[in-house]
Design an enzyme around this catalytic site. Structure first.
Site, mmCIF file in Angstrom:
data_model
loop_
_atom_site.group_PDB
_atom_site.id
_atom_site.type_symbol
_atom_site.label_atom_id
_atom_site.label_comp_id
_atom_site.label_asym_id
_atom_site.label_seq_id
_atom_site.Cartn_x
_atom_site.Cartn_y
_atom_site.Cartn_z
ATOM 1 N N ASP A 16 30.046 37.450 38.519
ATOM 2 C CA ASP A 16 31.269 37.658 39.224
ATOM 3 C C ASP A 16 31.118 39.228 38.914
ATOM 4 O O ASP A 16 30.346 39.836 38.205
ATOM 5 C CB ASP A 16 32.482 37.210 38.537
ATOM 6 C CG ASP A 16 33.674 37.957 38.868
ATOM 7 O OD1 ASP A 16 33.925 37.997 40.051
ATOM 8 O OD2 ASP A 16 34.395 38.299 38.026
ATOM 9 N N TYR A 18 34.197 41.938 39.482
ATOM 10 C CA TYR A 18 35.495 42.753 38.879
ATOM 11 C C TYR A 18 35.755 41.981 37.434
ATOM 12 O O TYR A 18 36.100 40.810 37.552
ATOM 13 C CB TYR A 18 36.604 43.059 39.619
ATOM 14 C CG TYR A 18 35.986 43.457 41.022
ATOM 15 C CD1 TYR A 18 35.896 44.987 41.118
ATOM 16 C CD2 TYR A 18 36.189 42.908 42.258
ATOM 17 C CE1 TYR A 18 35.410 45.636 42.205
ATOM 18 C CE2 TYR A 18 35.820 43.390 43.264
ATOM 19 C CZ TYR A 18 35.343 44.808 43.352
ATOM 20 O OH TYR A 18 34.973 45.370 44.564
ATOM 21 N N ARG A 47 46.797 44.650 39.993
ATOM 22 C CA ARG A 47 45.771 43.617 40.060
ATOM 23 C C ARG A 47 46.478 42.189 40.168
ATOM 24 O O ARG A 47 45.918 41.346 40.665
ATOM 25 C CB ARG A 47 45.129 43.592 38.504
ATOM 26 C CG ARG A 47 44.308 42.531 38.145
ATOM 27 C CD ARG A 47 43.103 42.609 39.109
ATOM 28 N NE ARG A 47 41.846 41.763 38.519
ATOM 29 C CZ ARG A 47 40.894 41.366 39.138
ATOM 30 N NH1 ARG A 47 40.412 41.918 40.527
ATOM 31 N NH2 ARG A 47 39.813 40.681 38.863
ATOM 32 N N SER A 122 31.160 37.878 44.716
ATOM 33 C CA SER A 122 32.447 38.570 44.576
ATOM 34 C C SER A 122 33.478 38.583 45.627
ATOM 35 O O SER A 122 32.910 38.418 46.814
ATOM 36 C CB SER A 122 32.310 40.015 44.212
ATOM 37 O OG SER A 122 33.712 40.661 44.043
HETATM 38 C C1 LAC Z 1 35.903 39.078 41.865
HETATM 39 C C2 LAC Z 1 37.186 39.041 41.644
HETATM 40 C C3 LAC Z 1 37.879 37.755 41.422
HETATM 41 O O1 LAC Z 1 35.119 40.188 41.914
HETATM 42 O O2 LAC Z 1 37.198 39.683 40.093
HETATM 43 O O3 LAC Z 1 35.528 38.323 42.861
#
Ligand code: LAC
Length: 239
Positions: A16, A18, A47, A122
């Site tokens: 992932d 973020y 967020r 992501s």
């Molecule tokens: C992402 C978010 C959910 O990078 O953090 O998909």
């Protein structure tokens, strides 16, 4: 504090973005720069709404990309907190997503995991992922930056998770998804992926009826969890 080893062959590691590779506290810091004293509140609400809007729009079948979701969530959060959002602040706050710093353990772990094919999955639009990866000089590590945009939906829609094995042409049994957001990892497990939870913060595991295959306290624990040494060829387990 590696608690359980990953069992079976893993050839591909999918991360992932973020909160897993890139530290969202960079957004909070930008909020504080533009709105001194309100950065923490704005960062938290922004967020929260950013994620909630991804879920709402996915359920409504009204997908717009993650950049637009993020901008809409910023508009809402500022109005809710009675913060006047000038164009320059909007631009600076939005662009903070492109300049997030990788967590300090990322580069060392990616080096140690060079025997695997590595990728990102992501919600971020492809170009957003490209920018934050380039900002941190990590381009060479990843075979593919897979964006939810390619499914026209957001996590935890199973179509998003299914992109990873299909785009990387790997059997899901040989792929491990590594994620610092436990709701997201539950989505991946629900969609049939294998998953390792990266427990970076104080948040407990979500009560959504799933358990991760393994839990790591930091990315540096991953090679040990995987039971392989740096540089080993695919398919040859050390443990
Ligand atoms: C992402 C978010 C959910 O990078 O953090 O998909």
């Amino acid at each position: 504090m590696a608690r359980e080893n990953v069992s079976g062959t893993v050839k591909v590691l999918v991360f992932d973005s973020y909160g897993t590779l890139f530290d969202m506290r960079g957004v909070t810091a930008a909020c504080e720069r533009f709105f001194p004293g309100q950065g923490a509140d704005l960062g938290r609400l922004w967020r929260a709404r950013q994620l909630e809007y991804t879920w709402l729009l996915s359920l409504m079948g009204r997908y717009v990309d993650f950049w637009q979701v993020t901008e809409r969530a910023l508009g809402f959060a500022c109005r809710a907190l009675r913060l006047p959002l000038a164009d320059s602040a909007r631009k600076g706050l939005m662009e903070s997503h492109l300049r997030l710093e990788a967590f300090p353990d990322v580069k060392g772990a990616l080096d140690a995991l060079s025997g695997y094919r590595l990728a990102i999955l992501s919600n971020g639009a492809s170009w957003m992922l490209g920018e934050v990866v380039a900002h941190n000089g990590l381009e060479r590590y990843f075979a593919r930056l897979v964006s939810a945009d390619e499914a026209g939906s957001f996590k935890p829609d199973p179509r998003v998770y299914n992109l990873a094995p299909s785009r990387l042409s790997v059997d899901p049994a040989e792929m491990l998804y590594v994620c610092g957001n436990s709701w997201d990892l539950c989505g991946a497990l629900s969609a049939g992926l294998r998953g390792c939870w990266l427990s970076r913060g104080e948040d407990p595991w979500e009560e959504l009826g799933f358990r991760p295959e393994a839990t790591a306290g930091g990315l540096a624990e991953l090679p040990e969890l995987l039971g392989r040494r740096k540089g080993e060829a695919d398919g040859h387990h050390a443990a």
